[in-house]
Design an enzyme around this catalytic site. Structure first.
Site, PDB file in Angstrom:
ATOM      1  CG  HIS A 237      -5.588  -0.370  -1.671  1.00  0.00           C
ATOM      2  ND1 HIS A 237      -4.681   0.280  -2.479  1.00  0.00           N
ATOM      3  CD2 HIS A 237      -5.047  -0.381  -0.434  1.00  0.00           C
ATOM      4  CE1 HIS A 237      -3.634   0.634  -1.755  1.00  0.00           C
ATOM      5  NE2 HIS A 237      -3.841   0.249  -0.504  1.00  0.00           N
TER       6      HIS A 237
ATOM      7  CB  SER B 284      -0.968  -0.033   1.191  1.00  0.00           C
ATOM      8  OG  SER B 284      -1.923   0.996   1.100  1.00  0.00           O
TER       9      SER B 284
END
Length: 305
Positions: free
Chosen positions: A190, A86
């Site tokens: 996401h 991430s």
């Protein structure tokens, strides 16, 4: 081969930067970065409480700064490959020389603010599912309207969606899943909920002049090695609203011949996954400066090899 990795949001804990600021030059470096991005990183890394550092706009630059500080403390190290989970991908981009440290922190500051704004639109979150069959779990999540936002491998998938959808998941776990653990994040990262942040980050990326990676850069979009700096930045923008495939990253580490993996501060999450998914690979997490000597020994062994 040595792999250097950087964790994502949720790895931060109150006061975790305190011991690192005792290292020579660390406090000065952090102060300069704080001035550059308009955020008191030392305060948030040493004095702020858990709620304060859960704020996306704070947590993301704090994690990148921690990763850069701890990597600098290792000394001169050239890993065989780098990757990040991430927001850790921005840290990894700095490791690879795609972005300099200050540029990486400026970008992540904009990323954090944009994602915080996107998260404020709808009450959303993320939960880790432990155990179960991946295909069965993904199908169950989609039935509930949730997104498998992080496919981490080693029996872990992270679901993201509205708080109501996550509550439904708690009450109706996929077959074989042992536990559902709410993560310390403030949004459904996401996923499509982050679409507005992609647009904001794309505009910020237009100002960058990225260099091509100096070492193998493994993208968490699909586990592929990316050789172009421009492509790295493009993927950094897109991954805000796309799932993280850390399982594929670990498959690539294996194919590349990884024999050791070091996770920068605040280490622990990715080394835990690697211990289960990469048998035979030596792992080390930089949690405090007390871990530096062991990390340097591991680096020296691989440099000699």
């Amino acid at each position: 081969m040595l792999v250097l990795v950087a964790p994502g949001q949720g790895a931060q804990t109150p006061g975790f930067l305190t011991p690192w600021l005792d290292l020579p030059g660390a406090a000065e470096r952090l102060a300069a970065w704080s001035d550059a991005i308009g955020l008191d990183l030392a305060h948030y890394g040493t004095q702020a409480d858990a709620d304060a550092i859960r704020d996306t706009a704070v947590a993301q630059p704090l994690l990148v700064a921690a990763g850069l500080l701890s990597a600098a403390a290792l000394g001169d190290v050239t890993p065989g490959a780098v990757a990040g989970h991430s927001v850790g991908e921005i840290t990894a981009a700095a490791f690879a020389g795609v972005l300099d440290d200050t540029t990486a922190l400026s970008l992540v500051r904009k990323r954090g603010l944009a994602m915080a704004d996107a998260a404020a639109v709808t009450r959303t979150g993320m939960s880790a599912l432990l155990g179960g069959d991946p295909e069965t779990t993904v199908a169950h999540l989609e039935k509930l309207g949730l997104t498998p936002a992080n496919v981490n491998g080693a029996g872990q998938i992270v679901a993201a969606g509205t708080l109501e959808q996550l509550a439904a998941l708690e009450a109706d776990k996929p077959e074989g899943v042992r536990r559902v653990v709410a993560l310390k994040v403030a949004g459904a990262f996401h996923t499509v909920h982050m679409a507005p942040a992609v647009e904001a980050l794309a505009k910020a990326a237009e100002e960058l002049s990225p260099a091509d990676p100096r070492v193998t850069y493994v993208s968490n979009r699909d586990g592929q090695a990316v050789a172009s700096g421009a492509e790295v930045v493009s993927r950094l923008v897109g991954q805000v609203a796309n799932p993280v495939r850390w399982d594929l990253c670990m498959e690539t580490f294996q194919k590349l011949g990884a024999t050791a993996l070091i996770e920068v501060c605040p280490g622990g999450t990715l080394t835990g996954l690697a211990k289960r998914a990469l048998p035979g690979v030596t792992t080390l997490a930089l949690k405090t400066p007390d871990d530096l000597d062991a990390a340097r020994e591991l680096i020296a062994e691989h440099s000699a090899a």
